[in-house]
Design a protein around this motif. Structure first.
Motif, PDB file in Angstrom:
ATOM      1  N   MET A   1      70.486 -56.777 -63.567  1.00 17.20           N
ATOM      2  CA  MET A   1      71.537 -56.352 -62.636  1.00 17.20           C
ATOM      3  C   MET A   1      71.014 -55.287 -61.669  1.00 17.20           C
ATOM      4  SD  MET A   1      75.002 -56.141 -64.880  1.00 17.20           S
ATOM      5  CE  MET A   1      75.935 -55.222 -63.655  1.00 17.20           C
ATOM      6  N   ILE A   2      71.681 -55.149 -60.575  1.00 15.62           N
ATOM      7  CA  ILE A   2      71.267 -54.183 -59.559  1.00 15.62           C
ATOM      8  C   ILE A   2      72.193 -52.964 -59.663  1.00 15.62           C
ATOM      9  CG2 ILE A   2      71.075 -53.812 -57.052  1.00 15.62           C
ATOM     10  CD1 ILE A   2      70.544 -56.853 -56.867  1.00 15.62           C
ATOM     11  N   PRO A   3      71.618 -51.756 -59.663  1.00 15.48           N
ATOM     12  CA  PRO A   3      72.482 -50.554 -59.786  1.00 15.48           C
ATOM     13  C   PRO A   3      73.453 -50.436 -58.615  1.00 15.48           C
ATOM     14  CG  PRO A   3      70.147 -49.977 -59.976  1.00 15.48           C
ATOM     15  CD  PRO A   3      70.206 -51.413 -59.563  1.00 15.48           C
ATOM     16  N   ALA A   4      74.532 -49.710 -58.829  1.00 17.03           N
ATOM     17  CA  ALA A   4      75.433 -49.368 -57.727  1.00 17.03           C
ATOM     18  C   ALA A   4      74.664 -48.491 -56.742  1.00 17.03           C
ATOM     19  CB  ALA A   4      76.640 -48.616 -58.279  1.00 17.03           C
ATOM     20  N   GLN A   5      75.109 -48.474 -55.504  1.00 14.29           N
ATOM     21  CA  GLN A   5      74.385 -47.708 -54.486  1.00 14.29           C
ATOM     22  C   GLN A   5      74.418 -46.208 -54.798  1.00 14.29           C
ATOM     23  OE1 GLN A   5      75.661 -48.626 -50.547  1.00 14.29           O
ATOM     24  NE2 GLN A   5      74.049 -47.396 -49.613  1.00 14.29           N
ATOM     25  N   PHE A   6      73.281 -45.555 -54.558  1.00 18.54           N
ATOM     26  CA  PHE A   6      73.253 -44.093 -54.724  1.00 18.54           C
ATOM     27  C   PHE A   6      72.328 -43.483 -53.686  1.00 18.54           C
ATOM     28  CE2 PHE A   6      70.213 -45.968 -57.770  1.00 18.54           C
ATOM     29  CZ  PHE A   6      69.024 -45.390 -57.351  1.00 18.54           C
ATOM     30  N   ASP A   7      72.537 -42.190 -53.404  1.00 19.75           N
ATOM     31  CA  ASP A   7      71.602 -41.463 -52.553  1.00 19.75           C
ATOM     32  C   ASP A   7      70.489 -40.923 -53.436  1.00 19.75           C
ATOM     33  OD1 ASP A   7      72.869 -41.910 -50.151  1.00 19.75           O
ATOM     34  OD2 ASP A   7      74.247 -40.225 -50.460  1.00 19.75           O
ATOM     35  N   TYR A   8      69.349 -40.653 -52.817  1.00 24.25           N
ATOM     36  CA  TYR A   8      68.161 -40.275 -53.587  1.00 24.25           C
ATOM     37  C   TYR A   8      67.515 -39.049 -52.960  1.00 24.25           C
ATOM     38  CZ  TYR A   8      63.295 -40.692 -55.205  1.00 24.25           C
ATOM     39  OH  TYR A   8      62.051 -40.452 -55.722  1.00 24.25           O
ATOM     40  N   LEU A   9      67.170 -38.094 -53.819  1.00 19.50           N
ATOM     41  CA  LEU A   9      66.529 -36.870 -53.343  1.00 19.50           C
ATOM     42  C   LEU A   9      65.317 -36.606 -54.228  1.00 19.50           C
ATOM     43  CD1 LEU A   9      67.592 -34.875 -51.143  1.00 19.50           C
ATOM     44  CD2 LEU A   9      68.352 -33.416 -53.030  1.00 19.50           C
ATOM     45  N   ALA A  10      64.196 -36.221 -53.621  1.00 15.01           N
ATOM     46  CA  ALA A  10      63.005 -35.898 -54.407  1.00 15.01           C
ATOM     47  C   ALA A  10      62.520 -34.498 -54.034  1.00 15.01           C
ATOM     48  CB  ALA A  10      61.907 -36.934 -54.168  1.00 15.01           C
ATOM     49  N   PRO A  11      63.145 -33.478 -54.598  1.00 13.85           N
ATOM     50  CA  PRO A  11      62.772 -32.098 -54.258  1.00 13.85           C
ATOM     51  C   PRO A  11      61.373 -31.767 -54.771  1.00 13.85           C
ATOM     52  CG  PRO A  11      64.319 -32.120 -56.102  1.00 13.85           C
ATOM     53  CD  PRO A  11      64.190 -33.533 -55.628  1.00 13.85           C
TER      54      PRO A  11
END
Ligand SMILES: Cc1cc2nc3c(=O)[nH]c(=O)nc-3n(C[C@H](O)[C@H](O)[C@H](O)COP(=O)(O)OP(=O)(O)OC[C@H]3O[C@@H](n4cnc5c(N)ncnc54)[C@H](O)[C@@H]3O)c2cc1C
Length: 286
Positions: A1-11
């Motif tokens: 399955m494909i995850p629900a949409q999310f924003d991504y941050l890589a500090p």
């Protein structure tokens, strides 16, 4: 399955990661090695709006000697911890457990801190860190605090890490010269244990001077087998003495019943695996 949409941050710093956590609250999720989180997202058991990836924060990786402790950064992969000479010399129980943790691919991606923060009662790192009396260093908006292992594991998949906090490192008190063994019982290779026992033993002249024993999957959190530890102290490192002490292994536990075995079966396993783990750790065979 494909995850629900999310924003991504890589500090690139812990402070940036904490700021993002504070901003997004319980809509945010920390990503470490992703070996537990990604399946959860793909099955849509969780659908965070923001995923904060700790993978680009160099200060969270690595292993160092700090006097009476070996300190492991939360983002250090299992494979690095498992092959580290400092860990092998001073906290051998952790190295032994990692030998049996999942397969090479998961050990390469999964992290020491991620597995402990995930707090799966069947996870292989809880019992050894509990047995060694590890200290968990947690950073939040108010600064840094240190949580003893006894207080870190709160319940099934629940730790003392607050929603606005990040586990930054784990301090493993040195147990130099102690014998160590992790005895894991599985039905299928490279899987979580049905039951496992982590034993560290200090033997002096054939007598068990001290023993520290952790149990995996014998309750909702890793547990210390205190009754066994007490029964072993001062006993000869012999098959008969260890067998008698190991008979107490299930005392105070509350193991689950599932398709792999019921609670009684797990109680029995705990006594057998404790005997094997202690005898091997004590260098008396298993
Ligand atoms: C097929 C398979 C077999 C496996 N077999 C075993 C096994 O035999 N034994 C075993 O012990 N494990 C096993 N695992 C799990 C493996 O150890 C994972 O590495 C571990 O559970 C999660 O580590 P991670 O770094 O991938 O964390 P992630 O999956 O990225 O995160 C796990 C959870 O911890 C949180 N988190 C991660 N890091 C931090 C942090 N620094 N501060 C605060 N929260 C944090 C995340 O938000 C998430 O909720 C297996 C996994 C798979 C997929």
């Amino acid at each position: 399955m494909i995850p629900a949409q999310f924003d991504y941050l890589a500090p690139t710093t812990v402070e940036e990661a904490l700021a993002a956590l504070a901003q997004h609250g319980d809509e945010a999720k920390i990503l470490a090695g992703g070996q537990s989180l990604l399946p959860v997202l793909r099955m849509r058991l969780n659908a965070p709006e923001m995923v904060i990836d700790l993978g680009r924060i160099p200060s969270l990786r690595g292993i160092r000697d700090d006097g009476d402790a070996v300190v492991v950064g939360a983002m250090t992969p299992h494979t690095v911890v498992g092959s580290d000479l400092l860990v092998a010399e001073h906290a051998a129980l952790v190295s032994k457990a990692i030998e049996h943790l999942a397969d090479a691919q998961i050990r390469h991606r999964g992290t020491f801190g991620g597995a402990l923060a995930h707090a799966d009662p069947a996870g292989d790192l809880g019992a050894p860190t509990l047995a060694l009396g590890a200290q968990f260093v947690v950073q939040g908006p108010g600064g840094t605090r240190t949580v003893p292992a006894e207080e870190f594991f709160v319940d099934l998949f629940e730790t003392a890490i607050g929603e606005d906090e990040i586990l930054t490192e784990v301090r493993l008190p040195k147990h130099t010269g102690w014998g160590a063994h992790y005895e894991k019982f599985v039905r299928v290779a490279h899987q979580w244990p049905i039951v496992a026992v982590a034993a560290a033993v200090r033997v002096e002249g054939g007598t068990i001077a001290e023993a520290r024993i952790g149990l995996t999957n014998m309750g909702s959190t890793p547990l210390r087998a205190r009754a066994v530890e007490e029964a072993l102290a001062g006993q000869p490192a012999t098959e008969d003495a260890v067998r008698a002490a190991a008979a107490h292994a299930a005392e105070g536990t509350n193991p689950p019943s599932d398709l792999n075995g019921d609670a009684d079966y797990r109680r029995h396993l705990a006594t057998v695996l404790t005997r094997r783990a202690v005898l091997t750790a004590a260098g008396a065979g298993g």
